[in-house]
Scaffold this motif. Structure first.
Motif, PDB file in Angstrom:
ATOM      1  N   LEU A 127       0.935  -1.125   0.285  1.00 39.14           N
ATOM      2  CA  LEU A 127       0.084  -0.112  -0.630  1.00 39.14           C
ATOM      3  C   LEU A 127       1.230   0.939   0.387  1.00 39.14           C
ATOM      4  O   LEU A 127       1.745   1.374   1.116  1.00 39.14           O
ATOM      5  CB  LEU A 127      -0.626  -0.329   1.105  1.00 39.14           C
ATOM      6  CG  LEU A 127      -1.843   1.417   1.574  1.00 39.14           C
ATOM      7  CD1 LEU A 127      -3.316   1.584   0.220  1.00 39.14           C
ATOM      8  CD2 LEU A 127      -1.974   1.290   2.848  1.00 39.14           C
ATOM      9  N   ASP A 128       1.052   2.224  -1.138  1.00 37.63           N
ATOM     10  CA  ASP A 128       1.475   3.456  -1.561  1.00 37.63           C
ATOM     11  C   ASP A 128       0.474   4.358  -1.585  1.00 37.63           C
ATOM     12  O   ASP A 128       0.447   4.923  -3.019  1.00 37.63           O
ATOM     13  CB  ASP A 128       2.822   2.924  -1.773  1.00 37.63           C
ATOM     14  CG  ASP A 128       4.255   4.267  -2.091  1.00 37.63           C
ATOM     15  OD1 ASP A 128       3.643   4.812  -1.008  1.00 37.63           O
ATOM     16  OD2 ASP A 128       4.938   3.508  -2.753  1.00 37.63           O
ATOM     17  N   THR A 129       0.626   5.345  -0.558  1.00 36.48           N
ATOM     18  CA  THR A 129      -0.362   6.030  -1.127  1.00 36.48           C
ATOM     19  C   THR A 129       0.581   7.970  -0.695  1.00 36.48           C
ATOM     20  O   THR A 129      -0.319   8.751  -0.397  1.00 36.48           O
ATOM     21  CB  THR A 129      -1.842   6.519  -0.142  1.00 36.48           C
ATOM     22  OG1 THR A 129      -1.092   6.408   0.976  1.00 36.48           O
ATOM     23  CG2 THR A 129      -2.796   5.081  -0.620  1.00 36.48           C
ATOM     24  N   ILE A 176       0.260  -7.712 -16.067  1.00 39.98           N
ATOM     25  CA  ILE A 176      -0.502  -6.569 -15.099  1.00 39.98           C
ATOM     26  C   ILE A 176      -1.726  -6.513 -15.657  1.00 39.98           C
ATOM     27  O   ILE A 176      -1.343  -5.003 -16.988  1.00 39.98           O
ATOM     28  CB  ILE A 176       1.191  -5.531 -15.492  1.00 39.98           C
ATOM     29  CG1 ILE A 176       2.448  -6.783 -14.451  1.00 39.98           C
ATOM     30  CG2 ILE A 176       0.798  -4.579 -14.126  1.00 39.98           C
ATOM     31  CD1 ILE A 176       3.232  -5.415 -15.017  1.00 39.98           C
ATOM     32  N   GLN A 177      -2.899  -6.838 -14.421  1.00 42.24           N
ATOM     33  CA  GLN A 177      -4.132  -5.533 -14.264  1.00 42.24           C
ATOM     34  C   GLN A 177      -4.198  -4.992 -13.383  1.00 42.24           C
ATOM     35  O   GLN A 177      -4.008  -4.582 -12.547  1.00 42.24           O
ATOM     36  CB  GLN A 177      -4.360  -6.606 -14.097  1.00 42.24           C
ATOM     37  CG  GLN A 177      -6.139  -6.999 -14.421  1.00 42.24           C
ATOM     38  CD  GLN A 177      -6.703  -8.213 -14.791  1.00 42.24           C
ATOM     39  OE1 GLN A 177      -6.863  -9.013 -13.914  1.00 42.24           O
ATOM     40  NE2 GLN A 177      -7.827  -8.507 -14.282  1.00 42.24           N
ATOM     41  N   ARG A 178      -4.605  -4.059 -14.391  1.00 43.28           N
ATOM     42  CA  ARG A 178      -4.810  -2.664 -13.177  1.00 43.28           C
ATOM     43  C   ARG A 178      -6.970  -2.598 -13.151  1.00 43.28           C
ATOM     44  O   ARG A 178      -7.428  -2.831 -14.070  1.00 43.28           O
ATOM     45  CB  ARG A 178      -4.342  -1.039 -14.594  1.00 43.28           C
ATOM     46  CG  ARG A 178      -3.438  -0.737 -14.304  1.00 43.28           C
ATOM     47  CD  ARG A 178      -2.969  -0.147 -15.727  1.00 43.28           C
ATOM     48  NE  ARG A 178      -3.880   1.524 -15.563  1.00 43.28           N
ATOM     49  CZ  ARG A 178      -2.937   2.594 -14.548  1.00 43.28           C
ATOM     50  NH1 ARG A 178      -1.927   2.829 -15.215  1.00 43.28           N
ATOM     51  NH2 ARG A 178      -3.884   3.073 -14.491  1.00 43.28           N
ATOM     52  N   PHE A 237      -0.717  -4.188  -5.819  1.00 39.86           N
ATOM     53  CA  PHE A 237       0.594  -2.914  -5.338  1.00 39.86           C
ATOM     54  C   PHE A 237      -0.921  -1.572  -5.337  1.00 39.86           C
ATOM     55  O   PHE A 237      -1.586  -1.811  -6.695  1.00 39.86           O
ATOM     56  CB  PHE A 237       1.024  -2.601  -6.429  1.00 39.86           C
ATOM     57  CG  PHE A 237       2.767  -3.072  -6.205  1.00 39.86           C
ATOM     58  CD1 PHE A 237       3.122  -3.155  -6.038  1.00 39.86           C
ATOM     59  CD2 PHE A 237       2.025  -4.995  -7.291  1.00 39.86           C
ATOM     60  CE1 PHE A 237       4.386  -3.755  -6.104  1.00 39.86           C
ATOM     61  CE2 PHE A 237       3.784  -5.449  -7.299  1.00 39.86           C
ATOM     62  CZ  PHE A 237       4.705  -5.398  -6.738  1.00 39.86           C
ATOM     63  N   ILE A 238      -0.983  -0.891  -4.173  1.00 45.03           N
ATOM     64  CA  ILE A 238      -2.212  -0.888  -4.462  1.00 45.03           C
ATOM     65  C   ILE A 238      -1.556   1.124  -4.270  1.00 45.03           C
ATOM     66  O   ILE A 238      -0.905   1.068  -3.548  1.00 45.03           O
ATOM     67  CB  ILE A 238      -3.078  -0.782  -2.879  1.00 45.03           C
ATOM     68  CG1 ILE A 238      -4.317  -2.892  -2.516  1.00 45.03           C
ATOM     69  CG2 ILE A 238      -4.335   0.050  -2.829  1.00 45.03           C
ATOM     70  CD1 ILE A 238      -4.023  -3.041  -1.655  1.00 45.03           C
ATOM     71  N   THR A 239      -2.394   1.502  -5.253  1.00 43.68           N
ATOM     72  CA  THR A 239      -1.309   3.421  -5.097  1.00 43.68           C
ATOM     73  C   THR A 239      -3.407   4.109  -4.544  1.00 43.68           C
ATOM     74  O   THR A 239      -4.320   3.287  -4.331  1.00 43.68           O
ATOM     75  CB  THR A 239      -0.907   3.778  -6.005  1.00 43.68           C
ATOM     76  OG1 THR A 239      -2.763   3.523  -7.168  1.00 43.68           O
ATOM     77  CG2 THR A 239       0.074   2.752  -6.255  1.00 43.68           C
ATOM     78  N   LYS A 240      -2.895   4.791  -4.752  1.00 46.19           N
ATOM     79  CA  LYS A 240      -4.187   6.020  -4.480  1.00 46.19           C
ATOM     80  C   LYS A 240      -5.999   5.899  -4.757  1.00 46.19           C
ATOM     81  O   LYS A 240      -6.768   5.866  -4.427  1.00 46.19           O
ATOM     82  CB  LYS A 240      -3.757   7.671  -4.280  1.00 46.19           C
ATOM     83  CG  LYS A 240      -2.994   8.280  -3.136  1.00 46.19           C
ATOM     84  CD  LYS A 240      -3.119   9.949  -3.208  1.00 46.19           C
ATOM     85  CE  LYS A 240      -1.619  10.345  -2.272  1.00 46.19           C
ATOM     86  NZ  LYS A 240      -1.493  12.168  -2.291  1.00 46.19           N
ATOM     87  N   ASP A 241      -5.290   5.581  -6.158  1.00 41.42           N
ATOM     88  CA  ASP A 241      -6.342   5.688  -7.243  1.00 41.42           C
ATOM     89  C   ASP A 241      -6.422   3.973  -8.082  1.00 41.42           C
ATOM     90  O   ASP A 241      -7.473   3.332  -8.638  1.00 41.42           O
ATOM     91  CB  ASP A 241      -6.628   6.520  -8.001  1.00 41.42           C
ATOM     92  CG  ASP A 241      -5.493   7.515  -9.302  1.00 41.42           C
ATOM     93  OD1 ASP A 241      -4.183   6.331  -8.840  1.00 41.42           O
ATOM     94  OD2 ASP A 241      -5.228   7.624  -9.459  1.00 41.42           O
ATOM     95  N   ILE A 242      -5.651   3.357  -8.135  1.00 36.19           N
ATOM     96  CA  ILE A 242      -5.314   2.131  -8.869  1.00 36.19           C
ATOM     97  C   ILE A 242      -5.008   0.866  -8.134  1.00 36.19           C
ATOM     98  O   ILE A 242      -3.930   1.323  -7.407  1.00 36.19           O
ATOM     99  CB  ILE A 242      -4.170   2.606  -9.822  1.00 36.19           C
ATOM    100  CG1 ILE A 242      -5.535   3.296 -10.821  1.00 36.19           C
ATOM    101  CG2 ILE A 242      -4.361   0.784 -10.758  1.00 36.19           C
ATOM    102  CD1 ILE A 242      -6.107   3.336 -12.302  1.00 36.19           C
TER     103      ILE A 242
END
Length: 207
Positions: A53-55, A84-86, A70-75
């Motif tokens: 998790l990286d925000t 690699i799937q979004r 991999f979790i970002t702010k919006d994806i």
């Protein structure tokens, strides 16, 4: 899955809870968390799946040097060796309870799919076995010059009943005891039973 589930929940506890609004993470903000999901105790960190998790405001695009989520702010990125799937995120609060519900739903759906596939596979296997028994019985009748006494459809119905009974009894015996009948002996038993019935019926009809 029962062995793997605690690993997933343990990794989730290190990342969750996450609050999402309008498709973006609003809590926690400016945070970085990671956890490894190991398939067995012997796996090292390099072989484990990574949950990140990286925000952070200055966070760059994830480096997909390992397989994982991999979790970002919006994806959300699902990284595998070949793809690699979004995935966009749904609004709501993701906590431990929500994670358990999703895992239980996934487990139930997976069990249902596997059950359907196994039933379909078993049906095809027994259908092929029934066909082989019928063909061999037909050949035996032809050698005895009695092939006109039985239609092939009748042989298929007879073989289906015999195969179903033998397979069911074999399953019950194997379930109740440690004795299991292998595939070829079962096939031989089914063939003998069909031949015995045909021999008796042929004798009655000829007489």
């Amino acid at each position: 899955y029962a062995d793997f589930r605690p690993q997933l929940l343990s990794a989730g506890e290190q990342i969750l809870p996450i609050t999402i609004q309008n498709g973006k993470v609003v809590e926690p903000l400016n945070a970085y968390k990671s956890a490894n999901i190991k398939f067995s105790e012997d796996d090292n960190d390099e072989n484990a799946l990574v949950l990140v998790l990286d925000t952070r405001d200055d966070a760059a695009e994830p480096q997909f040097d390992r397989n994982g989520i991999f979790i970002t702010k919006d994806i959300v990125y699902f990284a595998s060796p070949n793809k690699i799937q979004r995935v966009t995120m749904r609004d709501g609060v993701w906590d431990k309870q929500k994670a358990e519900e999703v895992l239980d739903y996934f487990s139930g759906a997976l069990s249902l799919i596997i059950s359907v596939l196994l039933v379909a596979f078993l049906f095809l296997v027994l259908l092929v076995k029934t066909l082989f028994v019928s063909v061999i019985a037909r050949m035996g009748l032809k050698m005895a010059k009695h092939q006109d006494l039985f239609h092939f459809s009748a042989l298929m119905r007879l073989s289906a009943v015999v195969v179903a009974v033998v397979e069911t009894l074999s399953f019950i015996v194997g379930f109740l005891s440690s004795f299991a009948i292998a595939g070829f002996p079962k096939f031989t038993i089914e063939l003998i039973l069909v031949w015995l019935f045909l021999f008796k019926e042929t004798k009655n009809r000829v007489c």
